[in-house]
Scaffold this motif. Structure first.
Motif, mmCIF file in Angstrom:
data_model
loop_
_atom_site.group_PDB
_atom_site.id
_atom_site.type_symbol
_atom_site.label_atom_id
_atom_site.label_comp_id
_atom_site.label_asym_id
_atom_site.label_seq_id
_atom_site.Cartn_x
_atom_site.Cartn_y
_atom_site.Cartn_z
ATOM 1 N N GLY A 346 0.799 -1.216 0.000
ATOM 2 C CA GLY A 346 0.000 0.000 0.000
ATOM 3 C C GLY A 346 0.832 1.266 0.000
ATOM 4 N N ALA A 347 2.040 1.167 -0.505
ATOM 5 C CA ALA A 347 2.958 2.297 -0.345
ATOM 6 C C ALA A 347 3.128 3.108 -1.626
ATOM 7 C CB ALA A 347 4.301 1.787 0.147
ATOM 8 N N GLU A 349 1.815 5.895 -2.510
ATOM 9 C CA GLU A 349 2.009 7.328 -2.219
ATOM 10 C C GLU A 349 3.460 7.588 -1.790
ATOM 11 O OE1 GLU A 349 0.102 9.823 -2.701
ATOM 12 O OE2 GLU A 349 -1.847 8.884 -3.064
ATOM 13 N N LEU A 350 3.982 6.673 -0.965
ATOM 14 C CA LEU A 350 5.358 6.858 -0.495
ATOM 15 C C LEU A 350 6.335 6.743 -1.667
ATOM 16 C CD1 LEU A 350 7.219 7.356 1.889
ATOM 17 C CD2 LEU A 350 7.282 4.903 2.309
ATOM 18 N N ALA A 352 5.738 7.452 -4.746
ATOM 19 C CA ALA A 352 5.615 8.676 -5.542
ATOM 20 C C ALA A 352 6.390 9.815 -4.889
ATOM 21 C CB ALA A 352 4.143 9.040 -5.700
ATOM 22 N N ALA A 353 6.289 9.914 -3.563
ATOM 23 C CA ALA A 353 7.004 10.976 -2.848
ATOM 24 C C ALA A 353 8.510 10.799 -3.003
ATOM 25 C CB ALA A 353 6.607 10.964 -1.369
ATOM 26 N N ILE A 354 8.962 9.556 -2.850
ATOM 27 C CA ILE A 354 10.401 9.277 -2.946
ATOM 28 C C ILE A 354 10.906 9.643 -4.342
ATOM 29 C CG2 ILE A 354 12.051 7.351 -3.059
ATOM 30 C CD1 ILE A 354 10.504 6.153 -0.630
ATOM 31 N N ASN B 101 5.469 17.805 0.574
ATOM 32 C CA ASN B 101 5.136 17.029 -0.624
ATOM 33 C C ASN B 101 3.760 16.381 -0.463
ATOM 34 O OD1 ASN B 101 5.090 14.214 -2.013
ATOM 35 N ND2 ASN B 101 6.605 15.398 -3.160
ATOM 36 N N HIS B 103 2.208 13.852 -1.855
ATOM 37 C CA HIS B 103 2.171 12.389 -1.733
ATOM 38 C C HIS B 103 2.598 11.950 -0.330
ATOM 39 C CE1 HIS B 103 1.401 11.789 -5.958
ATOM 40 N NE2 HIS B 103 2.435 12.556 -6.272
ATOM 41 N N ARG B 111 -2.074 6.830 7.224
ATOM 42 C CA ARG B 111 -1.610 5.930 8.280
ATOM 43 C C ARG B 111 -1.557 6.603 9.646
ATOM 44 N NH1 ARG B 111 -0.106 4.496 3.770
ATOM 45 N NH2 ARG B 111 0.237 2.315 3.211
#
Lengths: 618, 186
Positions: A346-347, A349-350, A352-354, B101, B103, B111
């Motif tokens: 489920g990551a 979004e993470l 995309a941010a990275i 950011n 995202h 979470r």
């Protein structure tokens, strides 16, 4: 007794070695084993034992020194990393056949991953190859406990015994129980007996069957007497899965089952993977329809089973055949073996941010101010068309400056230089070759390659990067320094120039690597000498490692934005953490967080854009 | 309690878990952790796992950490996946816009993560003469400043005073207070 302190796994092993009454300990540093021997020295000092503690020049030497000391009836140990055991493989194979007098422990630390090694080989396989028993600890406390059992077992059957901690045990930190020193009161008493101590073929015809018989007895012992290391954690009711696990994989499984509150999985822990208590394992397998085997890194448990065809393990590829068994990997393997769904990824979004923030893992680099960086820069400047074989140490990171073309193992910089020389020479071509090696690695395995090159007249330049320390593994002493580990022990410095000259090298020059102009000149001169005289020439680049924090001139620098044209020459060929490229400004810049003001980069910029800040020079 | 501590080799992150371990053991709790030694220590990404309580293995499973302490913001963002729902993170920030950011904000919101930033380099540059080696104790102070980590600032001060070398004790304690004060005001 009962005194608990937080120890690194390696310190726990060291504590066990001293408490068990070991009197001779020898090692060569290598991650993840390096912290063991210094801790042996520290505990021996603290507890006032007479243990001899020494860095050897390599693992074969360490092994032979310690093994032979055990011939006198004393307890001894040799400590190394897994690839060090390759170097010590010759004596390992022989000594396995001996009917030893005192207990002899081999500690070989493995590096699944690998994190700091050129292979992720499994030392337990070597134990199997040499036919010696092997303990595989699952925690720091267990590693310490196993040291005592390994010595006892070694003395019961008069054979070497291996302790194989993997990196997560070596470098775990855990509360560990301290004990007292076992004073065995032994005196060295070597009883001459050629059938016992001389490995003649005629003797091996007797000792090899003896070794087999010993191993059979050890296997029986492991079946019945070692319940503290080999045991079952049963499921409640019918088990949906049986897991056979050794080493830290067992600990990870136990934490997972606890977190999941699952009781429908039974676990068989194996702490003595060789010789495998086969009956115990087969009995477990017979009671489970579905069996998963978790071990690092080779299928050593599986390979010892007459029938491994129904197991889910490394042998059939259910468990990946390479790589570390991290908690996430083990979690997924258990779920897969159970036929249950994997956790949803489920990551997004993470991720995309990275991606947007351009966050990437940072690879290791030579430290700011490291003399090796300057040495590499001068080498390339002098001989830009060279081939650059290198070696094992911090300076392998010269790969970031495109100044390391090959690395095989300890000492291969020299032998690779010989190989390149011969391959080009047979075409009649003079190909410049510069081998780079550190001071400790030179003593470890470099000298033989140098003698070979002198004898056979191979033309290349050997650059010895002498930073007065064994740096990569955390700063251990070596012959070029001369210090010893135990308080009050005096060593003697071995002079590298003397050794090189003694090997028959006629061109030997010592330079200060921070002066890249001068060292580049010497590199040119050295190659010219090698080429015309058909012999290796040696340049010793001597400057202390930055980790030693010795006082040196402070040169504050800046990048003059008017002169910097953004060519990236400095980042490509000097590659200093203190001198990154500012992608927004398209110019190099000084990063104050990392710059140690060594001033070497002033010599690097072809446009003179890196300048000393006036009035700040000391 | 499961901590993940990340940064770059040479930043002194091992001292952080030593301090946390000292506090846990003096409370009579069990500890288990994993450190990085060797080649990766040379300026590259490093990660230290640390667990207090009845654990058997040294590594923290992704998605289960209670707290992430990041000495470098990039390393912090890269390792947010270690956190469980509702967990906390404290990041040494050199570019505050990163935390904005969208995202990243959505990931944290989904979470219920609370991510706090502290401009550690700037503070050490201004208040400690640019001695960035004090980052580790500054981050411990900051951790207490956001009420994370299940330890009090007094416990941190006491442990740092005990474990820091004599000649750097005062400076270490000053850095602890700088980290704490950034969030608590002083």
């Amino acid at each position: 007794m009962g005194n608990k302190v937080i120890l690194l796994g390696n310190e726990a092993i060291a504590r066990g070695i001293v408490e068990a009454g070991c009197e001779v300990a020898s090692a060569y540093p290598g991650t993840p084993s390096s912290e063991i021997l210094p801790a042996v020295a520290r505990y021996a000092d603290e507890l006032g034992t007479r243990t001899a503690v020494e860095w050897a020049v390599n693992e074969k030497v360490a092994f032979e020194v310690a093994a032979t000391a055990s011939f006198t009836g004393k307890r001894t140990c040799a400590v190394m990393k897994q690839v060090g055991l390759n170097v010590a493989a010759d004596p390992l194979m022989s000594v396995a056949h001996f009917d030893l007098a005192g207990g002899f422990l081999i500690v070989s630390a493995d590096d699944p991953g690998p994190h700091s090694s050129q292979t992720e080989q499994d030392s337990r396989y070597f134990a199997m190859f040499a036919k010696v028993p092997c303990f595989d600890p699952a925690s720091a406390q267990e590693a310490k406990d196993m040291v005592f059992d390994a010595f006892d077992l070694s003395e019961k059957y008069h054979m070497p015994v291996m302790l194989r901690p993997a990196v997560r045990v070596d470098h775990c930190r855990q509360d560990v129980e301290l004990g007292e020193v076992k004073d065995l009161g032994r005196k060295a008493d070597f009883k001459k007996d050629i059938r016992r101590w001389v490995c003649l073929p005629a003797h091996v015809r007797i000792t090899h069957p003896q070794l087999n018989a010993k191993l059979d007895s050890v296997r029986e012992d492991f079946e019945t007497l070692y319940g503290r290391y080999n045991y079952e954690v049963p499921a409640k009711g019918r088990a949906a899965l049986g897991i056979i696990a050794s080493g830290v994989s067992f600990s990870i499984v136990m934490d997972l089952l606890k977190a999941w509150k699952r009781e429908d999985i039974s676990v068989l822990k194996i702490g003595t993977p060789h010789p495998l208590p086969v009956k115990m394992v087969e009995d477990f397998i017979a009671r489970h329809e579905n069996v998963l085997v978790l071990e690092e890194t080779y299928p050593v448990i599986e390979m010892q089973l007459p029938d491994r065809t129904q197991l889910k393990g490394r042998w059939n590829g259910f468990v990946p055949r390479a790589g570390e068994l991290l908690p996430e990997v083990i979690r997924d393997l258990i779920l897969k073996a159970l036929g249950e769904p994997l956790p949803v990824e489920g990551a997004t979004e993470l991720k995309a941010a990275i991606e947007e923030l351009k966050v990437t893992p940072k690879p290791p680099m030579l430290c700011p101010g490291c003399p090796h960086r300057a040495s590499f820069f001068a080498m390339r400047k002098a001989l830009p068309n060279g081939i650059y074989p290198s070696d094992i140490g911090c300076y392998t990171l010269g790969v970031n400056q495109k100044d390391v073309d090959t690395t095989i193992d300890m000492g291969a910089s020299l032998t690779s230089a010989s190989g390149f020389y011969l391959a080009y020479r047979t075409d009649g071509k003079d190909q410049p070759v510069v081998a780079t090696i550190g001071d400790s690695t030179f003593f470890h395995m470099g000298i033989l390659g140098l003698v070979n090159a002198v004898y056979n007249r191979h033309a290349f330049v050997l650059a010895i990067l002498d930073n007065r320390i064994t740096a990569m593994t955390g700063g251990q002493s070596n012959p070029s320094i001369g210090d010893k580990l135990r308080k009050g022990d005096e060593g003697r410095q071995v002079d590298i120039e003397g050794v090189v000259r003694g090997c028959g090298v006629s061109f030997v020059k010592v330079v200060e690597p921070y002066d890249t102009k001068d060292s580049a000149e010497v590199f040119k001169e050295a190659w010219e000498h090698a080429r015309t005289h058909r012999e290796p020439s040696v340049v010793i680049l001597r400057h202390p490692c930055m980790l030693l924090r010795q006082k040196q001139a402070v040169v504050k620098v800046r990048v003059n934005p008017d002169k910097c044209i953004g060519c990236k020459y400095c980042t490509n060929f000097f590659n200093c953490p203190g001198l990154p490229f500012d992608e927004a400004a398209k110019k190099a810049k000084i990063d104050e967080r990392f710059c140690v003001q060594c001033g070497v980069c002033i010599q690097v910029c072809p446009h003179g854009a890196i300048e000393a800040v006036e009035g700040e020079e000391e | 309690m499961q901590y993940v501590i990340v940064g770059l080799g040479g930043q002194g992150i091992l001292f952080t878990s030593r301090v946390l371990g000292h506090i846990a053991v003096s409370r009579g709790e069990r500890v288990m952790g994993s450190e990085v030694h060797g080649m990766a220590q040379r300026g590259g990404s490093v990660i230290s796992h640390f667990k207090v309580g009845p654990y058997e293995s040294p590594l923290v499973l992704a998605g289960s950490a209670d707290l992430l302490i990041a000495f470098d913001q990039g390393e912090g963002i890269r390792n947010l996946h270690f956190l469980r729902e509702g967990a906390q993170a404290i990041l040494n920030i050199h570019d505050p816009t990163a935390l904005e950011n969208p995202h990243l904000k959505k990931y944290a919101a989904d979470r219920s993560l609370s991510i706090a930033g502290i401009p550690g380099y700037k503070i050490l540059h201004e208040k400690m003469g640019g001695r960035f080696l004090f980052m580790n104790v500054l981050m411990l102070g900051a951790m207490c400043g956001i009420n994370a980590g299940n330890v009090s600032i007094d416990e941190i001060r006491e442990a740092v005073a005990k474990l820091a070398p004599e000649k750097h004790r005062a400076d270490n304690l000053k850095a602890v207070d700088l980290g704490y004060g950034y969030f608590k005001g002083n």
